[in-house]
Each structure stands twice: as C-alpha cells, then as structure tokens.
Scaffold this motif. Structure first.
Motif, PDB file in Angstrom:
ATOM      1  N   LEU A  36       0.879  -1.166   0.000  1.00  0.00           N
ATOM      2  CA  LEU A  36       0.000   0.000   0.000  1.00  0.00           C
ATOM      3  C   LEU A  36       0.913   1.211   0.000  1.00  0.00           C
ATOM      4  CD1 LEU A  36      -2.789   1.387   0.269  1.00  0.00           C
ATOM      5  CD2 LEU A  36      -2.497   1.213   2.765  1.00  0.00           C
ATOM      6  N   LEU A  37       0.926   1.947  -1.091  1.00  0.00           N
ATOM      7  CA  LEU A  37       1.810   3.095  -1.237  1.00  0.00           C
ATOM      8  C   LEU A  37       1.184   4.300  -0.547  1.00  0.00           C
ATOM      9  CD1 LEU A  37       4.227   4.555  -2.351  1.00  0.00           C
ATOM     10  CD2 LEU A  37       3.139   4.588  -4.599  1.00  0.00           C
ATOM     11  N   CYS A  38       1.842   4.808   0.502  1.00  0.00           N
ATOM     12  CA  CYS A  38       1.284   5.855   1.357  1.00  0.00           C
ATOM     13  C   CYS A  38       1.952   7.197   1.079  1.00  0.00           C
ATOM     14  CB  CYS A  38       1.461   5.483   2.825  1.00  0.00           C
ATOM     15  SG  CYS A  38       0.697   3.897   3.264  1.00  0.00           S
ATOM     16  N   LEU A  39       1.133   8.193   0.754  1.00  0.00           N
ATOM     17  CA  LEU A  39       1.616   9.531   0.405  1.00  0.00           C
ATOM     18  C   LEU A  39       1.275  10.500   1.532  1.00  0.00           C
ATOM     19  CD1 LEU A  39       0.451   9.562  -3.326  1.00  0.00           C
ATOM     20  CD2 LEU A  39       2.663   8.828  -2.380  1.00  0.00           C
ATOM     21  N   PRO A  40       2.281  11.084   2.180  1.00  0.00           N
ATOM     22  CA  PRO A  40       2.043  11.949   3.337  1.00  0.00           C
ATOM     23  C   PRO A  40       1.538  13.328   2.948  1.00  0.00           C
ATOM     24  CG  PRO A  40       4.372  11.894   2.817  1.00  0.00           C
ATOM     25  CD  PRO A  40       3.707  10.924   1.883  1.00  0.00           C
ATOM     26  N   GLY A  41       0.924  13.989   3.925  1.00  0.00           N
ATOM     27  CA  GLY A  41       0.444  15.347   3.728  1.00  0.00           C
ATOM     28  C   GLY A  41       1.449  16.368   4.204  1.00  0.00           C
ATOM     29  N   GLY A 107      -3.580   8.324   0.258  1.00  0.00           N
ATOM     30  CA  GLY A 107      -3.128   9.705   0.416  1.00  0.00           C
ATOM     31  C   GLY A 107      -3.807  10.347   1.599  1.00  0.00           C
ATOM     32  N   HIS A 108      -3.015  10.968   2.470  1.00  0.00           N
ATOM     33  CA  HIS A 108      -3.574  11.667   3.633  1.00  0.00           C
ATOM     34  C   HIS A 108      -3.456  13.164   3.448  1.00  0.00           C
ATOM     35  CE1 HIS A 108      -2.979  13.601   7.697  1.00  0.00           C
ATOM     36  NE2 HIS A 108      -4.228  13.200   7.734  1.00  0.00           N
ATOM     37  N   SER A 109      -4.529  13.896   3.732  1.00  0.00           N
ATOM     38  CA  SER A 109      -4.517  15.349   3.752  1.00  0.00           C
ATOM     39  C   SER A 109      -3.983  15.892   2.418  1.00  0.00           C
ATOM     40  CB  SER A 109      -3.697  15.834   4.950  1.00  0.00           C
ATOM     41  OG  SER A 109      -3.847  17.214   5.154  1.00  0.00           O
ATOM     42  N   ALA A 110      -2.923  16.714   2.449  1.00  0.00           N
ATOM     43  CA  ALA A 110      -2.365  17.231   1.197  1.00  0.00           C
ATOM     44  C   ALA A 110      -1.846  16.117   0.301  1.00  0.00           C
ATOM     45  CB  ALA A 110      -1.245  18.227   1.501  1.00  0.00           C
ATOM     46  N   THR A 133      -9.082  11.939   5.193  1.00  0.00           N
ATOM     47  CA  THR A 133      -9.274  13.370   5.463  1.00  0.00           C
ATOM     48  C   THR A 133      -8.595  14.197   4.371  1.00  0.00           C
ATOM     49  OG1 THR A 133      -7.368  13.392   6.999  1.00  0.00           O
ATOM     50  CG2 THR A 133      -9.535  13.050   7.949  1.00  0.00           C
ATOM     51  N   PRO A 134      -9.053  14.022   3.122  1.00  0.00           N
ATOM     52  CA  PRO A 134      -8.288  14.518   1.969  1.00  0.00           C
ATOM     53  C   PRO A 134      -8.294  16.025   1.793  1.00  0.00           C
ATOM     54  CG  PRO A 134     -10.397  13.633   1.260  1.00  0.00           C
ATOM     55  CD  PRO A 134     -10.269  13.306   2.718  1.00  0.00           C
ATOM     56  N   GLY A 135      -7.143  16.558   1.377  1.00  0.00           N
ATOM     57  CA  GLY A 135      -7.086  17.904   0.845  1.00  0.00           C
ATOM     58  C   GLY A 135      -7.810  17.932  -0.490  1.00  0.00           C
ATOM     59  N   VAL A 237     -12.729   2.815  -4.369  1.00  0.00           N
ATOM     60  CA  VAL A 237     -12.282   4.046  -3.710  1.00  0.00           C
ATOM     61  C   VAL A 237     -12.892   4.100  -2.319  1.00  0.00           C
ATOM     62  CG1 VAL A 237     -12.285   6.579  -3.770  1.00  0.00           C
ATOM     63  CG2 VAL A 237     -12.132   5.274  -5.918  1.00  0.00           C
ATOM     64  N   LEU A 238     -12.076   4.473  -1.333  1.00  0.00           N
ATOM     65  CA  LEU A 238     -12.537   4.688   0.038  1.00  0.00           C
ATOM     66  C   LEU A 238     -12.149   6.097   0.465  1.00  0.00           C
ATOM     67  CD1 LEU A 238     -13.570   3.726   2.871  1.00  0.00           C
ATOM     68  CD2 LEU A 238     -11.221   2.956   3.325  1.00  0.00           C
ATOM     69  N   VAL A 239     -13.113   6.851   0.959  1.00  0.00           N
ATOM     70  CA  VAL A 239     -12.866   8.181   1.523  1.00  0.00           C
ATOM     71  C   VAL A 239     -13.191   8.123   3.008  1.00  0.00           C
ATOM     72  CG1 VAL A 239     -13.456  10.634   1.469  1.00  0.00           C
ATOM     73  CG2 VAL A 239     -13.406   9.317  -0.671  1.00  0.00           C
ATOM     74  N   VAL A 240     -12.216   8.478   3.843  1.00  0.00           N
ATOM     75  CA  VAL A 240     -12.370   8.429   5.296  1.00  0.00           C
ATOM     76  C   VAL A 240     -12.376   9.858   5.841  1.00  0.00           C
ATOM     77  CG1 VAL A 240     -11.404   7.601   7.471  1.00  0.00           C
ATOM     78  CG2 VAL A 240     -11.176   6.210   5.401  1.00  0.00           C
ATOM     79  N   ALA A 241     -13.402  10.181   6.606  1.00  0.00           N
ATOM     80  CA  ALA A 241     -13.515  11.498   7.225  1.00  0.00           C
ATOM     81  C   ALA A 241     -13.503  11.357   8.737  1.00  0.00           C
ATOM     82  CB  ALA A 241     -14.805  12.183   6.782  1.00  0.00           C
ATOM     83  N   GLY A 242     -13.033  12.406   9.418  1.00  0.00           N
ATOM     84  CA  GLY A 242     -13.135  12.482  10.869  1.00  0.00           C
ATOM     85  C   GLY A 242     -14.317  13.362  11.239  1.00  0.00           C
TER      86      GLY A 242
END
Length: 292
Positions: A36-41, A107-110, A133-135, A237-242
């Motif tokens: 799982l390729l994880c891209l930081p914000g 991808g998280h945030s930014a 919690t996507p930008g 596609v999965l979109v996760v919100a807080g």
C-alpha cells in the motif's frame, strides 16, 4: 527502526521509502504482502508522522514515501520540482522500482492531492484508492466557513474551546495570523492530550516549509481534468472522514466521495484530521477490510 530504501527519481534526485508490515503469505493473509503506497500530507511533511497508520501493518505491507526534500530523501536541485504535479513522476518511479503493474494508493490530507494527480495521469496503475481526510485543491472543492465552525462546535465542552474557537472564527473569516493558526491546532486532533501535543510538536520540525510554499503554486492543479478522470474511474475508492475534522469537514469529504462513480464513504466518530490516532481500531479495520 527499519533502514529506509532508496531509488532515483527521473531527474536524478535520490528518494527514500520505508517498507514495513507482513510479508506475502504470512499469517496476516494472502493479500498482506501486497504494498500500500502511502503519500504523506503537510504538504511536504516527513512521512514518519504516518507511523504504522494505527496498526494497519496487521493487514497490509506499507510503503511510506518520503517526498523529495523531506525525511531521508534528498533535496532537489530545482525547487520548482516541489510542485504537486511534478511530484507525480516520483510516485510513478517508485511504482516501477517496486516492480508492480498496479499499486494500491493511500493519500492523507495534502497527500490526497498528489494521489489525485497520480490517478489523473496514471489511472491504469491504481488498483484501490484510499483518501484519508483529503485535501481538496486538486479537485477544486471549497469548504464553507460554517462547515469548519460546525465541526469545531462538537468540541464545545473542552476546556480549551473558547480561545481556540475564537481563533478559528478569525481564520475562517480570512483574518488568520501565525498566532491564530497555532491556536486552532487542538481542533485537528480527536483528543488534545499530551500525546497529541507531542505529535504536533514533532511535526513542526518535520515539514519542508520552503517546499510547502511551492506545492500548490500556480499550475499545480487542473480540477476540471482531474474530475473528468474521477468520473470514469471505476476501481474501488474509500474516503475516510473524521467527525470533528475542521480541515476537511464531513460535508466536504462526502462531496469528494461523490466525484467517483461509486466510492465507499466512512465517517469515524470523534476523530479529527489524523483518525488513525483517534480511533486506531476502527481505522485499521475499515481500511484493512476495504483493501482485501
């Protein structure tokens, strides 16, 4: 701590990534070894803040990319290469380095903006897409000030609420200063405790401020083109919100999910902008189940 591995970006910049989690065929399941390729914000934050994403390594092998100029990755010769659309080639180079025809991307945030542009340019290379919690700059979604304030009011019983809320009102009115932006920090965390304060303090020293200023500069995004690709993107596609996230409030995250023909949308109760800290068990189970 595992030693980061390196690969070369197309422009010759040496980039680093961190590989952790179960191997294929382990007790975690047959899919566990799939990266799982994880891209930081941040933007341009050292990927260290992602950690193991609340124990997600129990389900999947995580590949955390240190974007150029952050973490163990080298500073590029060309500062303009920090622009988000130019970082896409770094992601593609890592996929090729891993020898994968397709890769699941988080991808998280930014970092969700970078994930969005990667999907736009290389939709055939993405197996599953997770946006946490996507930008929203890449897709041109704006958040109404009242959405942020409504999310903040969920914390009205916290002892720090009054001054933080007053600062948020200033920020959402376009009158934010360095001081007021710092004052709203508690709203980004589901629980503003000592652990959250320590994470915030650590993150302050892990961000490439100069690169962050270039990340979303003119020409970085073409929302119309990205939305057009999303409208035809039929992979999972999965979109996760807080629930209490003032950065990407629930209505904004829901609107993001609606850009896809079919996306799973999940709200984590009581969570902020870093939901794997606020409800680690539900986060890893939600994302882990989606990735099976």
């Amino acid at each position: 701590m595992l030693t980061p591995q390196t690969f070369s970006a197309p422009d010759g910049t040496m980039l680093a990534f961190h590989d952790s989690g179960p191997d294929a065929g382990s007790e975690a399941g047959a899919d566990a070894g799939a990266p799982l390729l994880c891209l930081p914000g941040g933007p341009l934050q050292d990927s260290a803040y992602l950690g193991d994403l609340g124990g997600l390594t129990a389900h999947r092998r995580l590949i955390r990319l240190d974007l150029r100029g952050t973490g163990a990755s080298a500073v590029p010769d060309d500062p303009a290469s920090y622009r988000c659309d130019r970082l896409v080639d770094d992601v593609e180079a890592l996929r090729a380095h891993l020898g994968l025809d397709t890769v699941d991307v988080l991808g998280h945030s930014a970092g969700a903006n970078l994930a969005a542009l990667y999907v736009t340019r290389y939709p055939e290379r993405v197996g599953r897409l997770v946006l946490v919690t996507p930008g929203t700059a890449a897709v041109g979604l704006d958040t109404a000030p009242e959405e942020r304030l409504a999310a903040a009011r969920l914390r009205r019983d916290e002892p720090w609420f009054g001054p933080a809320y007053a600062a948020l009102e200033e920020v959402t009115a376009g009158r934010g200063t360095g001081e007021t932006f710092q004052a709203v920090t508690p709203f980004f965390h589901g629980t503003w405790d000592e652990a959250a304060r320590e994470r915030h303090a650590a993150g302050e020293g892990q961000r490439n401020g100069a690169g962050a200023g270039v990340f979303a500069s003119e020409g970085a995004f073409d929302p119309e083109a990205t939305r057009a690709v999303f409208a035809e993107f039929t992979r999972p596609v999965l979109v996760v919100a807080g629930e209490g996230d003032v950065n990407t409030p629930v209505p904004t995250a829901a609107a993001y999910a609606e850009l896809f023909p079919k996306a799973t949308f999940v709200v984590l109760d009581g969570a902020g902008h870093f939901p794997w800290h606020d409800d680690a068990e539900r986060f890893r189970e939600t994302v882990g189940e989606f990735l099976k």
